[in-house]
Design an enzyme around this catalytic site. Sequence first.
Site, PDB file in Angstrom:
ATOM      1  N   GLU A  80       0.811  -1.213   0.000  1.00 35.14           N
ATOM      2  CA  GLU A  80       0.000   0.000   0.000  1.00 35.14           C
ATOM      3  C   GLU A  80       0.849   1.269   0.000  1.00 35.14           C
ATOM      4  OE1 GLU A  80      -3.079  -0.186  -0.511  1.00 35.14           O
ATOM      5  OE2 GLU A  80      -3.536  -2.279   0.013  1.00 35.14           O
ATOM      6  N   CYS A 143      -8.194  -2.094   8.049  1.00 39.43           N
ATOM      7  CA  CYS A 143      -6.772  -2.083   7.671  1.00 39.43           C
ATOM      8  C   CYS A 143      -6.286  -0.658   7.440  1.00 39.43           C
ATOM      9  CB  CYS A 143      -6.533  -2.909   6.410  1.00 39.43           C
ATOM     10  SG  CYS A 143      -6.666  -4.666   6.738  1.00 39.43           S
ATOM     11  N   HIS A 167      -1.325  -5.974   1.788  1.00 39.55           N
ATOM     12  CA  HIS A 167      -2.541  -6.790   1.722  1.00 39.55           C
ATOM     13  C   HIS A 167      -2.227  -8.110   1.009  1.00 39.55           C
ATOM     14  CE1 HIS A 167      -5.678  -3.578   2.671  1.00 39.55           C
ATOM     15  NE2 HIS A 167      -6.089  -4.640   3.332  1.00 39.55           N
TER      16      HIS A 167
HETATM   17  N1  PCA Z   1      -8.514  -7.063   6.217  1.00 38.46           N
HETATM   18  C1  PCA Z   1      -9.462  -5.990   6.479  1.00 38.46           C
HETATM   19  C2  PCA Z   1      -9.411  -5.777   7.959  1.00 38.46           C
HETATM   20  C3  PCA Z   1      -8.654  -6.925   8.532  1.00 38.46           C
HETATM   21  C4  PCA Z   1      -8.081  -7.630   7.366  1.00 38.46           C
HETATM   22  O1  PCA Z   1      -7.313  -8.585   7.416  1.00 38.46           O
HETATM   23  C5  PCA Z   1      -9.210  -4.746   5.635  1.00 38.46           C
HETATM   24  O2  PCA Z   1      -8.676  -4.885   4.512  1.00 38.46           O
HETATM   25  O3  PCA Z   1      -9.540  -3.647   6.059  1.00 38.46           O
END
Ligand code: PCA
Length: 196
Positions: A80, A143, A167
Amino acid sequence: MVRILLTGFEPFGKSVTNVSWEVVADLRQQQLPKIELRTALLPVSFNQVRTLLPALIEEHRPDVLLMLGQASKREEITIERIAVNMMDASQSDNDGYIPREERIIEDGENAYFTDIPLSTVCEEVSRMGIPCKISNTAGLYVCNTAFYTALHYTHEQERELKVGFVHLPSKGLELELMVKGVKKIIQTIVIDEENR
Ligand code: PCA
């Protein structure tokens, strides 16, 4: 030694596991040269992560905070670029909370960029044959809130800490490859730190 705090999330929604924590659980068993690895499990809660992140930074005082999360619709490892000061959800968090266009920190900056060298890290991971891309949105769910909170705290406190968020796809990529990919991300960040 570079001290890294690596975090993963607990399961949320319909999932009974969260790949982000599976990767952390695997890596914490491994010895990584020149790295002191600390780990923490984060709750999928808008409110809890906002108090927990500053507390974890104070407790561990890491050089690098790398957070992992699960993104079910993605097919590759995504690193990100940016965290935005906004929470919005159609699905409740694990505390049953659904924010609607709320700011994470009322008077905080609109957004922060990551401190991680994105292109270098992504190239290194891709070179191993593991699909990896830069992402320009971490979404508006928990997240992004964790990512934004950590960057905001770091800026406010004028810390040297580097903050990154990755992610991971929930399907389509073997766990072993994701573990290798995240290990490469950590190692690339450490080499970049040493060359400064
Ligand atoms: N993914 C979610 C919250 C926790 C996770 O593992 C997100 O992308 O916000």
